[in-house]
Design an enzyme around this catalytic site. Structure first.
Site, PDB file in Angstrom:
ATOM      1  N   HIS A 193       0.833  -1.207   0.000  1.00 28.69           N
ATOM      2  CA  HIS A 193       0.000   0.000   0.000  1.00 28.69           C
ATOM      3  C   HIS A 193       0.865   1.252   0.000  1.00 28.69           C
ATOM      4  CE1 HIS A 193      -3.098  -2.652   2.228  1.00 28.69           C
ATOM      5  NE2 HIS A 193      -3.590  -2.437   1.018  1.00 28.69           N
ATOM      6  N   LYS A 220     -16.446  -7.224   5.903  1.00 27.46           N
ATOM      7  CA  LYS A 220     -15.153  -7.908   5.924  1.00 27.46           C
ATOM      8  C   LYS A 220     -14.709  -8.274   7.328  1.00 27.46           C
ATOM      9  CE  LYS A 220     -12.804  -6.545   1.686  1.00 27.46           C
ATOM     10  NZ  LYS A 220     -11.571  -5.947   1.146  1.00 27.46           N
ATOM     11  N   ARG A 243      -1.775  -6.374  -8.150  1.00 31.03           N
ATOM     12  CA  ARG A 243      -0.726  -7.323  -7.804  1.00 31.03           C
ATOM     13  C   ARG A 243      -0.633  -8.424  -8.849  1.00 31.03           C
ATOM     14  NH1 ARG A 243      -3.203  -8.010  -1.976  1.00 31.03           N
ATOM     15  NH2 ARG A 243      -4.750  -8.768  -3.408  1.00 31.03           N
ATOM     16  N   SER A 280      -3.053  -7.883   2.815  1.00 34.24           N
ATOM     17  CA  SER A 280      -3.368  -7.693   4.237  1.00 34.24           C
ATOM     18  C   SER A 280      -3.894  -8.972   4.867  1.00 34.24           C
ATOM     19  CB  SER A 280      -4.390  -6.568   4.408  1.00 34.24           C
ATOM     20  OG  SER A 280      -3.843  -5.333   4.031  1.00 34.24           O
TER      21      SER A 280
END
Length: 164
Positions: A17, A41, A95, A133
């Site tokens: 990030h 989440k 990514r 994460s």
């Protein structure tokens, strides 16, 4: 003034990030880090904790780049958040190919909602492409070393969550 919005959950903020923030800061005059509340989440960190972590990590980045970096929590549509902060650009980090497929759909929907806001994609640097994460939290939960994926300050905060 070119305002960019870099949205995410940032639970926690990773070196990936931070890499995207640093590079996005070279493209805009002001960068807003949109912290998604996203209750679905079930984040490890509260909204307040995530905002504080991002603000702490962005102090030196703002000094290095000479631009204003602001942290802005949001719970509405991404395109509405972009309108709220006056962003002309949405910054998304990629990514892998799987990220692109999801992001491609999001861009299409966002363009239908507001075709004046552009989305740009920044590829994570090679050493950061595997960082997620979710995986950082899993490694920390199992008492693994996350120091290659987060800053020392974030490392301490993640470990503290799993220590108690």
């Amino acid at each position: 003034m070119r305002i960019g919005l870099y949205p995410g959950t940032f639970d926690p903020i990773t070196l990936g990030h931070i890499d995207i923030i640093r590079r996005a800061a070279t493209l805009v005059d002001k960068l807003v880090i949109g912290v998604a509340i996203n209750r679905d989440k079930g984040p490890l960190f509260s909204l307040e904790e995530r905002v504080a972590m991002i603000e702490e990590e962005c102090v030196s980045l703002a000094k290095q780049t000479g631009i204003e970096i602001v942290v802005h929590p949001f719970e509405n549509l991404l395109i509405d958040c972009a309108n709220d902060v006056g962003a002309q650009i949405i910054v998304r980090g990629l990514r892998a190919v799987a990220d692109f497929e999801y992001e491609y759909q999001m861009v299409g929907m966002n363009r239908q909602l507001n075709d004046t806001i552009e989305t740009i994609f920044l590829m994570a640097e090679a050493q950061h492409q595997a960082i997620a994460s979710k995986l950082v939290k899993e490694i920390a939960r199992l008492n693994g070393d996350i120091s290659k994926f987060v800053t020392p300050s974030v490392d301490v905060q993640v470990r503290a969550k799993f220590a108690g």
